[in-house]
Scaffold this motif. Structure first.
Motif, PDB file in Angstrom:
ATOM      1  N   ASN A 228       1.426  -4.933 -12.069  1.00 49.52           N
ATOM      2  CA  ASN A 228       0.628  -5.592 -13.100  1.00 49.52           C
ATOM      3  C   ASN A 228       1.346  -5.593 -14.443  1.00 49.52           C
ATOM      4  O   ASN A 228       0.711  -5.708 -15.491  1.00 49.52           O
TER       5      ASN A 228
ATOM      6  N   GLU B   7       1.513   0.734 -15.082  1.00 49.87           N
ATOM      7  CA  GLU B   7       1.067  -0.555 -14.581  1.00 49.87           C
ATOM      8  C   GLU B   7       2.150  -1.222 -13.743  1.00 49.87           C
ATOM      9  O   GLU B   7       1.854  -2.123 -12.954  1.00 49.87           O
TER      10      GLU B   7
ATOM     11  N   VAL C 238      -0.991   5.901  -4.729  1.00 46.80           N
ATOM     12  CA  VAL C 238      -1.901   4.833  -5.166  1.00 46.80           C
ATOM     13  C   VAL C 238      -1.136   3.611  -5.639  1.00 46.80           C
ATOM     14  O   VAL C 238      -1.715   2.726  -6.262  1.00 46.80           O
ATOM     15  N   CYS C 239       0.154   3.558  -5.385  1.00 45.23           N
ATOM     16  CA  CYS C 239       0.941   2.393  -5.794  1.00 45.23           C
ATOM     17  C   CYS C 239       0.584   1.198  -4.931  1.00 45.23           C
ATOM     18  O   CYS C 239       0.085   1.332  -3.817  1.00 45.23           O
TER      19      CYS C 239
ATOM     20  N   PHE D 169       7.697  -4.687 -10.445  1.00 53.78           N
ATOM     21  CA  PHE D 169       7.018  -3.667  -9.648  1.00 53.78           C
ATOM     22  C   PHE D 169       7.944  -2.488  -9.400  1.00 53.78           C
ATOM     23  O   PHE D 169       9.085  -2.644  -8.968  1.00 53.78           O
TER      24      PHE D 169
ATOM     25  N   ARG E 233       1.355  -0.779 -10.178  1.00 50.13           N
ATOM     26  CA  ARG E 233       0.295  -1.650  -9.670  1.00 50.13           C
ATOM     27  C   ARG E 233       0.721  -3.114  -9.619  1.00 50.13           C
ATOM     28  O   ARG E 233      -0.116  -3.990  -9.406  1.00 50.13           O
TER      29      ARG E 233
ATOM     30  N   ASP F 140       1.630  -6.197 -20.001  1.00 51.58           N
ATOM     31  CA  ASP F 140       0.779  -5.993 -18.825  1.00 51.58           C
ATOM     32  C   ASP F 140      -0.633  -6.478 -19.128  1.00 51.58           C
ATOM     33  O   ASP F 140      -0.960  -6.849 -20.261  1.00 51.58           O
TER      34      ASP F 140
ATOM     35  N   THR G 220       0.855  -1.191   0.000  1.00 47.71           N
ATOM     36  CA  THR G 220       0.000   0.000   0.000  1.00 47.71           C
ATOM     37  C   THR G 220       0.884   1.231   0.000  1.00 47.71           C
ATOM     38  O   THR G 220       1.589   1.503   0.966  1.00 47.71           O
TER      39      THR G 220
ATOM     40  N   CYS H 152       7.102   1.792  -8.223  1.00 52.37           N
ATOM     41  CA  CYS H 152       6.140   2.881  -8.053  1.00 52.37           C
ATOM     42  C   CYS H 152       6.633   4.098  -8.832  1.00 52.37           C
ATOM     43  O   CYS H 152       7.480   4.860  -8.356  1.00 52.37           O
TER      44      CYS H 152
ATOM     45  N   ARG I  69       1.301  -9.233  -9.431  1.00 51.14           N
ATOM     46  CA  ARG I  69       0.010  -9.745  -9.000  1.00 51.14           C
ATOM     47  C   ARG I  69      -0.116 -11.204  -9.428  1.00 51.14           C
ATOM     48  O   ARG I  69       0.512 -11.635 -10.397  1.00 51.14           O
TER      49      ARG I  69
ATOM     50  N   GLY J  62      -0.800  -3.026  -4.408  1.00 52.33           N
ATOM     51  CA  GLY J  62      -1.873  -3.924  -4.773  1.00 52.33           C
ATOM     52  C   GLY J  62      -1.950  -5.076  -3.786  1.00 52.33           C
ATOM     53  O   GLY J  62      -1.122  -5.214  -2.879  1.00 52.33           O
TER      54      GLY J  62
END
Length: 375
Positions: free
Chosen positions: A187, A182, A103-104, A167, A185, A244, A99, A169, A132, A106
């Motif tokens: 993703n 992405e 908003v980064c 990943f 996220r 992605d 978290t 951010c 993810r 998941g």
């Protein structure tokens, strides 16, 4: 039996004497008497404070927390993707949710360490990718279903997946203020190459790789992932392929990957040969010889002020006077003789005298006293 009388009453001590002192001494003895001694005297004691109401601090708080029984935390139930992504498909242990910042992050994240082929052979992902579960499952399915048979067709086996980035951010293309990528996220995955057991590396953007093989790779990833960015997309993906699973309206997908032709084996260093049917070109030496063979001519001065009295000008260079057009003779005017001098300014011209005569005739209709003003 004693009887009460006023005289006897006078001989008794007052209540405020020794009786009050005895009461004070008893009260002090009770205060300083230990609690254990009071327990046997029958004197009622206050009830002890309940343990729930005590507020320990410092070391007492630490000891109380260690001694207290731990409350069991309810972990979320595993997702369907997590249940399907077993050790027979990939080595991808679950990791806690990320978290932030911003908003980064998941949930339902895994660390994809290796893909397990149907024959139990492991294909390491170097370095391990934080993704993810759905993205990790898509990568494992792509390696198992598409890349393993392709490597077998080349007479080898898949040995490693080159992970360029997972990943992170950041904004798109690492541009400040851009929309969240992405990668932020977890993703997305950037793939640079797929290595084979025979030592060969299939770089997805290398022009040395046969064009047909790169086209097969492009078709396979564009069929599995919603976003594929490669060479020719935006200038930021010339040395790797971005994959992605971004969700868009109406299932819109992006596949931007230009398959460039192989580079020439040897770049042309010299211009092409001149065709035999072309006219012969004159060399510089031949031009110099031709200029030496021409007769020498005296150069004319550029400015007339530079020309001296002894400067000889060829006759063919001196401009000749132009002849008068025959239209003047046709109009009835006699041609001027060039041998005669021009009329002087003091001699009145016939044309001027005629003009004055006409001017006088114009004012004949004026009154006599106004005529001298216009003559």
């Amino acid at each position: 039996m004693k009887t009460f009388s006023a005289g006897i009453a006078r001989r008794k001590r007052p209540v405020g004497g020794v009786s009050r002192d005895r009461l004070a001494m008893v009260a002090l003895a009770v205060l300083f008497m230990p609690v254990a001694a009071l327990a046997g005297t029958g004197i009622p004691l206050p009830q002890p404070r309940p343990a729930a109401a005590t507020v320990p601090d410092g070391k007492d708080a630490k000891q109380a927390s260690e001694g207290a029984p731990a409350t069991p935390e309810t972990s979320p139930a595993p997702s369907a993707c997590r249940l399907a992504l077993t050790d027979a498909v990939a080595i991808a242990p679950s990791i806690p949710a990320i978290t932030g910042p911003g908003v980064c992050g998941g949930a339902d994240l895994v660390r994809l360490e290796a893909v397990v082929l149907p024959d139990r052979t492991r294909v390491p992902v170097k370095p391990a990718a934080t993704l993810r579960c759905t993205m990790a499952s898509a990568i494992a399915d792509w390696i198992r279903t598409d890349m393993a048979p392709l490597a077998e067709g080349l007479g080898s086996r898949v040995s490693e997946l080159d992970n360029f980035d997972s990943f992170e951010c950041r904004g798109r293309n690492r541009i400040a203020g851009a929309k969240l990528s992405e990668h932020g996220r977890a993703n997305a995955l950037d793939v640079r190459a797929v290595r084979l057991s025979n030592g060969r590396a299939i770089a997805l953007t290398d022009r040395k790789v046969p064009r047909e093989l790169r086209e097969k790779l492009m078709r396979s990833v564009c069929a599995r992932f919603t976003t594929v960015l490669g060479p020719g997309s935006d200038g930021y993906h010339e040395n790797h392929i971005h994959l992605d699973l971004a969700e868009r309206r109406n299932g819109y997908r992006i596949c931007q990957w230009d398959i460039y032709d192989p580079m020439p084996t040897a770049a042309p260093l010299l211009p092409a040969e001149r065709p035999t049917e072309a006219s012969r070109r004159e060399t510089a030496e031949e031009k110099d010889k031709a200029s030496e063979a021409l007769p020498e001519r005296e150069a004319l001065p550029r400015d007339a002020s530079q020309a001296g009295p002894a400067a000889a000008v060829p006759a063919d260079v001196v401009p000749q006077p132009r002849k008068r057009p025959p239209s003047a003779q046709a109009a009835g005017r006699p041609a001027r003789d060039s041998s005669k001098p021009l009329p002087s300014a003091s001699v009145p011209s016939t044309r001027l005298s005629a003009a004055k005569h006409v001017k006088r005739k114009r004012h004949t209709n004026l009154p006599p006293f106004l005529r001298p003003l216009f003559d």
